[in-house]
Motif scaffolding. Structure first.
Motif, PDB file in Angstrom:
ATOM      1  N   LYS A  21       0.840  -1.206   0.000  1.00  0.00           N
ATOM      2  CA  LYS A  21       0.000   0.000   0.000  1.00  0.00           C
ATOM      3  C   LYS A  21       0.873   1.254   0.000  1.00  0.00           C
ATOM      4  O   LYS A  21       0.579   2.227  -0.688  1.00  0.00           O
ATOM      5  N   ASN A  23       4.013   1.408  -1.108  1.00  0.00           N
ATOM      6  CA  ASN A  23       4.654   1.459  -2.424  1.00  0.00           C
ATOM      7  C   ASN A  23       3.712   2.038  -3.476  1.00  0.00           C
ATOM      8  O   ASN A  23       4.100   2.876  -4.281  1.00  0.00           O
ATOM      9  N   ASP A  24       2.464   1.582  -3.475  1.00  0.00           N
ATOM     10  CA  ASP A  24       1.490   2.070  -4.455  1.00  0.00           C
ATOM     11  C   ASP A  24       1.238   3.564  -4.291  1.00  0.00           C
ATOM     12  O   ASP A  24       1.185   4.307  -5.275  1.00  0.00           O
ATOM     13  N   LYS A  27       4.318   5.498  -5.573  1.00  0.00           N
ATOM     14  CA  LYS A  27       4.397   5.474  -7.036  1.00  0.00           C
ATOM     15  C   LYS A  27       3.388   6.438  -7.658  1.00  0.00           C
ATOM     16  O   LYS A  27       3.717   7.196  -8.572  1.00  0.00           O
ATOM     17  N   LYS A  28       2.148   6.408  -7.161  1.00  0.00           N
ATOM     18  CA  LYS A  28       1.112   7.290  -7.702  1.00  0.00           C
ATOM     19  C   LYS A  28       1.481   8.756  -7.469  1.00  0.00           C
ATOM     20  O   LYS A  28       1.276   9.601  -8.343  1.00  0.00           O
TER      21      LYS A  28
END
Length: 85
Positions: A21, A23-24, A27-28
């Motif tokens: 979560k 990491n996501d 990245k976003k």
């Protein structure tokens, strides 16, 4: 009923199964920041390995320097706090 534990950043950070979560979200955030910079024709500077790279909105990539890999060493299980400063 109480709030879900997954709403708290400290719980997510301390629970390995929730690390994707983080990491996501990272990245976003980076993708959105780069996209906004390109729209405004602002160059993006980042670290690629040990090289400091600057990318113009046109896509031109230039190495502007190098930095010694001097990563911070953290003991396993060590905790820290975030601040706004």
């Amino acid at each position: 009923m109480g709030a879900k534990k997954t709403k708290y950043l400290t719980y997510i950070e301390d629970t390995r199964k929730h690390h994707p979560k983080i990491n996501d979200a990272a990245k976003k955030s980076v993708e959105k920041a780069i996209s906004n910079s390109q729209e405004k024709q602002i160059p993006v500077t980042y670290l690629e390995g040990v090289e400091i790279v600057k990318v113009a909105s046109s896509g031109q990539k230039v190495t502007i320097g190098e930095i010694k890999n001097n990563r911070r060493k953290v003991k396993i299980g060590a905790k820290t706090t975030l601040s706004e400063s």
